[in-house]
Write an enzyme that holds these catalytic residues in place. Structure first.
Site, mmCIF file in Angstrom:
data_model
loop_
_atom_site.group_PDB
_atom_site.id
_atom_site.type_symbol
_atom_site.label_atom_id
_atom_site.label_comp_id
_atom_site.label_asym_id
_atom_site.label_seq_id
_atom_site.Cartn_x
_atom_site.Cartn_y
_atom_site.Cartn_z
ATOM 1 N N HIS A 1 43.632 -6.532 11.844
ATOM 2 C CA HIS A 1 44.669 -6.406 10.797
ATOM 3 C C HIS A 1 46.005 -5.973 11.403
ATOM 4 O O HIS A 1 46.827 -5.339 10.749
ATOM 5 C CB HIS A 1 44.310 -5.356 9.723
ATOM 6 C CG HIS A 1 43.167 -5.719 8.835
ATOM 7 N ND1 HIS A 1 42.244 -4.790 8.427
ATOM 8 C CD2 HIS A 1 42.817 -6.881 8.260
ATOM 9 C CE1 HIS A 1 41.356 -5.368 7.630
ATOM 10 N NE2 HIS A 1 41.679 -6.662 7.516
ATOM 11 N N ARG B 1 31.046 -5.300 4.064
ATOM 12 C CA ARG B 1 30.694 -4.848 5.415
ATOM 13 C C ARG B 1 30.421 -3.356 5.413
ATOM 14 O O ARG B 1 31.103 -2.612 4.707
ATOM 15 C CB ARG B 1 31.845 -5.131 6.389
ATOM 16 C CG ARG B 1 31.952 -6.584 6.776
ATOM 17 C CD ARG B 1 33.154 -6.782 7.679
ATOM 18 N NE ARG B 1 34.093 -7.695 7.066
ATOM 19 C CZ ARG B 1 35.360 -7.807 7.435
ATOM 20 N NH1 ARG B 1 35.848 -7.069 8.387
ATOM 21 N NH2 ARG B 1 36.136 -8.686 6.844
ATOM 22 N N HIS C 1 44.987 0.072 5.217
ATOM 23 C CA HIS C 1 44.899 -1.321 4.765
ATOM 24 C C HIS C 1 43.542 -1.448 4.076
ATOM 25 O O HIS C 1 42.507 -1.565 4.718
ATOM 26 C CB HIS C 1 45.012 -2.270 5.957
ATOM 27 C CG HIS C 1 44.842 -3.714 5.600
ATOM 28 N ND1 HIS C 1 45.873 -4.641 5.662
ATOM 29 C CD2 HIS C 1 43.766 -4.422 5.164
ATOM 30 C CE1 HIS C 1 45.440 -5.821 5.276
ATOM 31 N NE2 HIS C 1 44.151 -5.720 4.973
ATOM 32 N N ARG D 1 37.143 -4.774 -8.917
ATOM 33 C CA ARG D 1 37.329 -4.991 -10.361
ATOM 34 C C ARG D 1 35.979 -5.038 -11.070
ATOM 35 O O ARG D 1 35.825 -4.504 -12.171
ATOM 36 C CB ARG D 1 38.125 -6.275 -10.611
ATOM 37 C CG ARG D 1 39.583 -6.118 -10.224
ATOM 38 C CD ARG D 1 40.282 -7.417 -10.045
ATOM 39 N NE ARG D 1 39.897 -8.061 -8.797
ATOM 40 C CZ ARG D 1 40.566 -9.044 -8.219
ATOM 41 N NH1 ARG D 1 41.648 -9.519 -8.779
ATOM 42 N NH2 ARG D 1 40.158 -9.575 -7.079
ATOM 43 N N ASP E 1 33.786 -6.782 -5.086
ATOM 44 C CA ASP E 1 35.123 -6.716 -5.685
ATOM 45 C C ASP E 1 35.253 -5.470 -6.558
ATOM 46 O O ASP E 1 34.440 -5.247 -7.461
ATOM 47 C CB ASP E 1 35.372 -7.981 -6.517
ATOM 48 C CG ASP E 1 36.824 -8.124 -6.897
ATOM 49 O OD1 ASP E 1 37.401 -7.164 -7.447
ATOM 50 O OD2 ASP E 1 37.381 -9.200 -6.647
ATOM 51 N N ARG F 1 48.613 -17.267 13.089
ATOM 52 C CA ARG F 1 47.801 -16.056 13.149
ATOM 53 C C ARG F 1 46.565 -16.359 13.996
ATOM 54 O O ARG F 1 45.852 -17.331 13.735
ATOM 55 C CB ARG F 1 47.368 -15.678 11.737
ATOM 56 C CG ARG F 1 46.521 -14.457 11.740
ATOM 57 C CD ARG F 1 46.031 -14.133 10.373
ATOM 58 N NE ARG F 1 45.472 -12.795 10.382
ATOM 59 C CZ ARG F 1 45.043 -12.196 9.296
ATOM 60 N NH1 ARG F 1 45.150 -12.786 8.137
ATOM 61 N NH2 ARG F 1 44.528 -10.998 9.361
ATOM 62 N N GLU G 1 51.803 -10.063 5.977
ATOM 63 C CA GLU G 1 51.477 -10.513 7.336
ATOM 64 C C GLU G 1 52.218 -11.806 7.659
ATOM 65 O O GLU G 1 52.592 -12.062 8.793
ATOM 66 C CB GLU G 1 49.965 -10.726 7.443
ATOM 67 C CG GLU G 1 49.209 -9.418 7.350
ATOM 68 C CD GLU G 1 47.757 -9.584 6.961
ATOM 69 O OE1 GLU G 1 47.490 -9.963 5.794
ATOM 70 O OE2 GLU G 1 46.882 -9.338 7.803
ATOM 71 N N ASN H 1 48.128 -19.636 8.808
ATOM 72 C CA ASN H 1 46.870 -18.912 8.982
ATOM 73 C C ASN H 1 45.738 -19.907 8.774
ATOM 74 O O ASN H 1 45.431 -20.267 7.641
ATOM 75 C CB ASN H 1 46.799 -17.766 7.963
ATOM 76 C CG ASN H 1 45.563 -16.908 8.158
ATOM 77 O OD1 ASN H 1 44.705 -17.199 8.998
ATOM 78 N ND2 ASN H 1 45.459 -15.863 7.369
#
Ligand code: AMP
Length: 393
Positions: free
Chosen positions: A177, A236, A203, A280, A278, A88, A381, A7
């Site tokens: 994806h 996004r 996903h 978390r 994130d 990929r 993936e 990738n």
């Protein structure tokens, strides 16, 4: 038989080497900050992790170092042992509905789709060219992120805009994806032991997309012409009313590029919470009862539930709902909030199982009497790419 899964990004290159068909990972690693200062790479072999600083001036240098490491660590004795390299590739446009052996024509096509994926396709080509030069005897295979979604029908992939936008400029939903949606849906079909079944794959990572899969074929997905559409993501926006863009341009004097950047990099969970992209970090703020973070969380869940409901109806009922990727695999509270909202369909979460399954574990997180089983399936993936590359040997 050894197969590499690659990738390549603009400044990074991730790889895994598999013994096939056993799918055993022999070595894996990442080259980072390629072409930048302070470049380095990390390699994992037999549970040992090695980090080395190295001047990675370009992708060719990174691939040469990778080969040296493979030889020095005796993963291979010579290059001819590597029979295939799977790459990929983010965008295959409407032309590629499956993985293909890379020829000069394929390289030219990938380059020509760069308008559609300016950050990714040129970097993918750099990776491909570096491996062709370094390992000329291996079959090189392109595995497209868009390919799995090519089974969507026109009435699902078109936008209600002048038809010639599609015929002249390729304006349509492509979906992304794909390797992940394919892996998770295939895995779930095996778990269910059903050839004919309807599956919704969520996903949920930093980028996020949901797909509706019937009998192994994608019928609809949330990402669109670009990976910016669909559900709320880390930074996004996902779906918005397009008229916001010209309105903001007039109001603020910002250029289209500036607004595009803000929709890509400063929106989503980051924009809403004002904290981070994130989960978390956002969770830590929620623990402090930060109102904006709590609202962001609800809005995120709403966007997911909306698409699950839509696909449930489009598929005419489902046999499984799957969660995968960073948030889907590791954030039980998000899964719980989503499934709780599906109670009206008889879909119920088993709280203790749900809390247990994270950090790479797989399993069922719904109750026995749930009308639809819900699974956590860690995505892979890389192995999907290796499988596709292996299939050409
Ligand atoms: P991915 O793009 O699939 O690598 O997912 C990355 C995202 O997963 C991060 O930005 C986090 O929002 C989320 N994530 C990763 N680990 C956790 C965790 N332990 N708890 C909650 N969210 C997590």
């Amino acid at each position: 038989m050894k197969v590499l899964s690659v990738n390549a990004g603009s400044s990074s290159l991730k790889f895994q080497m598999y013994e096939m068909p056993e799918e055993k990972v022999l070595i894996s690693g990442t080259f980072e900050r390629i072409g930048l200062e302070n470049s380095f790479y990390t390699i994992k072999i037999n549970e040992d992790k090695i980090k080395k600083e190295s001047n990675l001036s370009n992708h060719e240098v990174a691939v040469q170092i990778l080969i040296r490491e493979l030889l020095e660590n005796q993963v291979i004795d010579n290059l001819d042992e590597i029979k295939a390299v799977g790459h990929r590739v983010v965008h295959g446009a409407s032309k590629y509905a499956s993985s293909v052996v890379i020829t000069e024509e394929v390289i030219q096509d990938i380059k020509s789709f760069s308008d559609l994926a300016p950050l990714h396709n040129p970097a993918n080509v750099m990776g491909i060219c570096a491996f062709i030069e370094a390992i000329p005897n291996a079959i090189q295979v392109a595995c497209f992120d868009t390919a799995f979604h090519q089974t969507m029908k026109e009435e699902r992939f078109l936008y209600a805009v002048p038809y010639e936008w599609y015929t002249k400029y390729g304006i349509r939903k492509y979906g992304f994806h794909g390797m992940s949606h394919k892996y998770v849906s295939e895995y779930t079909r095996e778990l269910l032991d059903k050839e004919f079944c309807n599956i919704i794959v969520c996903h949920l990572g930093n980028g996020g997309s949901i797909s509706a899969v019937r009998d192994g074929r994608c019928i609809d997905t949330t990402m669109g012409f670009t990976p910016n559409a669909g559900i709320v993501m880390g930074s996004r926006s996902g779906d918005i009313d397009y008229s916001i863009i010209p309105y903001l341009m007039k109001k603020t004097g910002k250029s289209i590029d500036e607004i595009d950047q803000e929709l890509n990099k400063k929106s989503g969970m980051l924009g809403l919470s004002g904290v981070s992209s994130d989960f978390r970090d956002i969770d830590a703020k929620i623990a402090e009862k930060d109102k904006q973070s709590i609202m962001a969380h609800y809005l995120y869940v709403n966007s997911i539930v909306g698409y699950i409901a839509k696909y449930y109806v489009e598929l005419g009922g489902v046999d499984a709902i799957c969660f995968t990727a960073g948030v889907g695999e590791n954030a039980p509270h998000v899964r719980r909030m989503v499934i709780d909202r599906l109670n009206c369909l008889g879909i119920k979460v088993d709280r203790s199982k749900n809390d247990e399954i994270r950090f790479g574990k797989e399993g069922i997180i719904s109750t026995e009497d749930s009308t639809v089983p819900c699974f956590v399936i860690p995505t892979n993936e890389e192995v999907m790419i290796a499988r596709d590359a292996y299939s050409f040997i």
